[in-house]
Design a protein around this motif. Structure first.
Motif, short mmCIF file in Angstrom:
data_model
loop_
_atom_site.label_atom_id
_atom_site.label_comp_id
_atom_site.label_asym_id
_atom_site.label_seq_id
_atom_site.Cartn_x
_atom_site.Cartn_y
_atom_site.Cartn_z
N LEU A 69 40.61 37.61 48.75
CA LEU A 69 39.24 37.49 48.17
C LEU A 69 38.28 38.28 48.82
O LEU A 69 37.81 37.93 50.14
CB LEU A 69 38.98 35.90 48.05
N LYS A 70 37.72 38.94 47.98
CA LYS A 70 36.58 39.99 48.66
C LYS A 70 35.31 39.56 47.80
O LYS A 70 35.09 39.56 46.70
CB LYS A 70 37.10 41.30 48.36
N ALA A 71 34.29 39.25 48.57
CA ALA A 71 33.10 38.88 48.19
C ALA A 71 32.10 40.28 47.96
O ALA A 71 32.34 41.09 48.81
CB ALA A 71 32.29 38.08 49.02
N SER A 72 31.37 40.13 47.09
CA SER A 72 30.55 41.46 46.63
C SER A 72 29.12 40.95 47.01
O SER A 72 28.64 39.84 46.72
CB SER A 72 30.75 41.87 45.45
N PRO A 73 28.13 41.88 46.66
CA PRO A 73 26.70 41.43 47.01
C PRO A 73 26.25 40.77 45.73
O PRO A 73 25.26 39.85 45.80
CB PRO A 73 26.11 42.75 47.22
N ALA A 76 37.62 32.57 38.93
CA ALA A 76 37.99 34.03 39.20
C ALA A 76 38.28 33.84 40.73
O ALA A 76 39.32 34.50 41.26
CB ALA A 76 36.37 34.70 38.97
N ASP A 77 37.46 33.10 41.38
CA ASP A 77 38.15 32.75 42.88
C ASP A 77 39.55 32.33 42.84
O ASP A 77 40.44 33.16 43.45
CB ASP A 77 37.26 31.85 43.74
N ALA A 78 39.70 31.46 42.04
CA ALA A 78 41.15 30.79 42.31
C ALA A 78 42.10 31.77 41.66
O ALA A 78 43.30 32.12 42.28
CB ALA A 78 41.21 29.58 41.45
N LEU A 79 42.01 32.82 40.62
CA LEU A 79 42.74 33.50 40.05
C LEU A 79 43.00 34.63 41.20
O LEU A 79 44.22 35.15 41.36
CB LEU A 79 42.37 34.28 38.95
N VAL A 80 42.14 35.20 41.88
CA VAL A 80 42.31 36.49 42.86
C VAL A 80 43.31 35.65 44.07
O VAL A 80 44.23 36.36 44.58
CB VAL A 80 41.03 36.70 43.44
N ILE A 81 42.90 34.55 44.55
CA ILE A 81 43.74 33.88 45.58
C ILE A 81 45.08 33.71 45.03
O ILE A 81 46.14 34.17 45.68
CB ILE A 81 43.19 32.35 45.97
N ALA A 82 45.16 33.29 43.90
CA ALA A 82 46.56 32.82 43.27
C ALA A 82 47.51 34.48 43.11
O ALA A 82 48.52 34.37 43.02
CB ALA A 82 46.58 32.34 41.75
N ARG A 108 35.60 40.57 42.69
CA ARG A 108 36.37 40.03 43.80
C ARG A 108 37.24 40.88 44.43
O ARG A 108 38.37 40.39 45.02
CB ARG A 108 36.82 38.61 43.43
N GLY A 109 37.46 42.28 43.90
CA GLY A 109 38.34 43.16 44.26
C GLY A 109 39.76 43.18 43.69
O GLY A 109 40.58 44.01 43.98
N LEU A 110 39.78 42.53 42.46
CA LEU A 110 41.06 42.57 41.62
C LEU A 110 40.68 43.34 40.49
O LEU A 110 39.92 42.89 39.60
CB LEU A 110 41.55 40.99 41.31
#
Length: 451
Positions: A445-449, A434-440, A371-373
């Protein structure tokens, strides 16, 4: 108009004009109602002049009562009485579990997974066979435990003491060896409860910055100019960051500490779950190093067992203070741990637990990286995540039913972060967490394939 406590009257009540004496007198007067809730305390400088002490002494006493929620206010607005119940308690630590009822993922406590702890049945049976069972002899450590730990200790120690867990050992050290106003150098960040302990006794905390190899030697050298009474650090697998002190950094710290008389306390809280050795400064300064090794996270929290090493004289001092209370640690538990330290099956289970915890950390880090983090893989039961705002991170995660530890609980300075437990991570919720942690974290939030 708010009534102000008469400075002349208050100064006459204070017999001991130390930080501790002022604190105890003021708290007693408030508790007994002689100083009422809502009253303004005298100006710091004015009271200090009456007592013949520095303003810093009075300020330190007021700071103690503020921590206990008895006094409030500062600066031009003055200090007033806001409560009359003086109850010392670990405020930072008690806040950790206060997240409400709507939490689906409790990731604030870096606790071991009960499923990965050794089976205690045979160990407890071995402990019950202790030859000194039910004796009132106040021995520092059982012979069986000393024989088991001495070959694996990180330096040739002179004497050992068994305690009721790692934090019990640290509290024992702080209570016995420090006085109100003593300067203490401690890593920043550090373990939450260590800050609570130091604040409770009124120590002056000197936060020591660290990098990925441990405490910074140049910063420590600067603090040593202030003649601190104690230096506290974690020699391996730091509870907040996951870093371990390298052998090279340990040698650098030893050179800096060579010309000081500061007591050195090493807090090895994760113990045998660390994948790194502990490079103890006890090799260089055995006469002033106290090394604490906890067995709770690796062998079982309910064992409540740790051991510390120091000089024979220092162990005698620490043990004497214990005679106010328990006097000695259960020989059943000491000998149970001694048995596990030499039991092959138990040691294999410890190695397996380390492998599983590493896999869980890596799974969380991989999900964040997708997710880019991208974060460095370290050690321990948790993952440190830098954030732009701890307040935003905590609110964002709480709204999604996730509880983590904010960095401010274990930090005095430094960059904002959150600590996320990976040891008990619910992996069926890994993607949403993981989504929530990146946003926090404040990142996009970067999506990958692969998502």
């Amino acid at each position: 108009m708010t009534q102000t406590v008469d400075v002349e009257w208050l100064s006459q009540q204070i017999v001991d004009a130390s930080v501790k004496g002022i604190t105890l007198t003021a708290s007693s007067l408030i508790r007994d109602g002689e100083i009422a809730v809502g009253m303004q305390m005298p100006a710091v400088r004015e009271l200090a002049e009456r007592l013949g002490v520095s303003p810093a002494t009075v300020s330190a006493a007021w700071a103690q009562l503020k921590k206990q929620k008895v006094l409030a206010g500062k600066g031009r607005s003055g200090v007033w009485v806001c409560g009359n119940s003086v109850l010392p308690r670990p405020i930072r630590f008690e806040k950790i579990g206060n997240y409400g009822e709507n939490i689906r993922a409790a990731l604030a406590m870096a606790s071991p997974d009960p499923a990965l702890l050794p089976d205690l049945k045979r160990a407890i049976h071995a402990g019950i066979a202790s030859p000194e069972l039910n004796s009132y002899q106040r021995e520092a450590i059982s012979p069986q435990l000393q024989a088991a730990i001495s070959p694996r200790w990180p330096y040739p120690a002179e004497a050992w003491l068994a305690t009721d867990g790692g934090f019990d050992a640290m509290n024992l050290i702080v209570q016995t060896l420090l006085s109100p106003g003593d300067r203490v150098v401690i890593e920043d960040p550090t373990a939450t409860r260590l800050l609570d302990m130091l604040e409770n006794i009124g120590a002056e905390i000197l936060p020591l910055p660290c990098d990925d190899q441990g405490p910074l030697p140049t910063a420590l050298a600067a603090y040593l100019q202030k003649s601190p009474a104690m230096f506290i650090y974690q020699p391996r697998t730091h509870s907040a960051t996951g870093y371990s002190v390298t052998q090279r950094r340990s040698a650098e710290l030893a050179r800096v500490l060579a010309n000081s008389t500061t007591m050195i306390v090493e807090d090895d809280g994760i113990g045998d779950l660390s994948r790194w050795p502990a490079w103890s400064l006890g090799f260089h300064f055995p006469e002033r190093v106290i090394h604490v090794h906890s067995f709770s996270k690796a062998y079982g929290p309910d064992l409540r067992l740790a051991a510390l090493s120091a000089t024979a004289d220092m162990v005698k001092r620490l043990q004497s203070w214990r005679n106010f209370g328990v006097s000695w640690t259960s020989r059943i538990l000491q000998d149970a741990v001694a048995w596990m330290l030499t039991d092959e099956a138990t040691q294999q289970s410890i190695q397996q637990a380390k492998t599983v915890y590493a896999q869980r950390r890596q799974q969380l880090l991989a999900a964040l990286a997708k997710r880019g983090l991208v974060l460095e893989e370290r050690d321990g039961l948790s993952v440190q995540i830098p954030v732009e705002s701890e307040q935003y991170a905590m609110i964002t995660l709480a709204a999604r039913g996730i509880a983590v530890l904010p960095g401010e609980r274990c930090c005095l300075n430094g960059e904002p972060f959150i600590r996320v437990s990976a040891s008990l991570l619910p992996f069926d919720q890994l993607e949403s967490i993981a989504d929530a942690l990146v946003i926090a974290s404040g990142r996009e939030l970067k999506a990958s394939p692969d998502l």
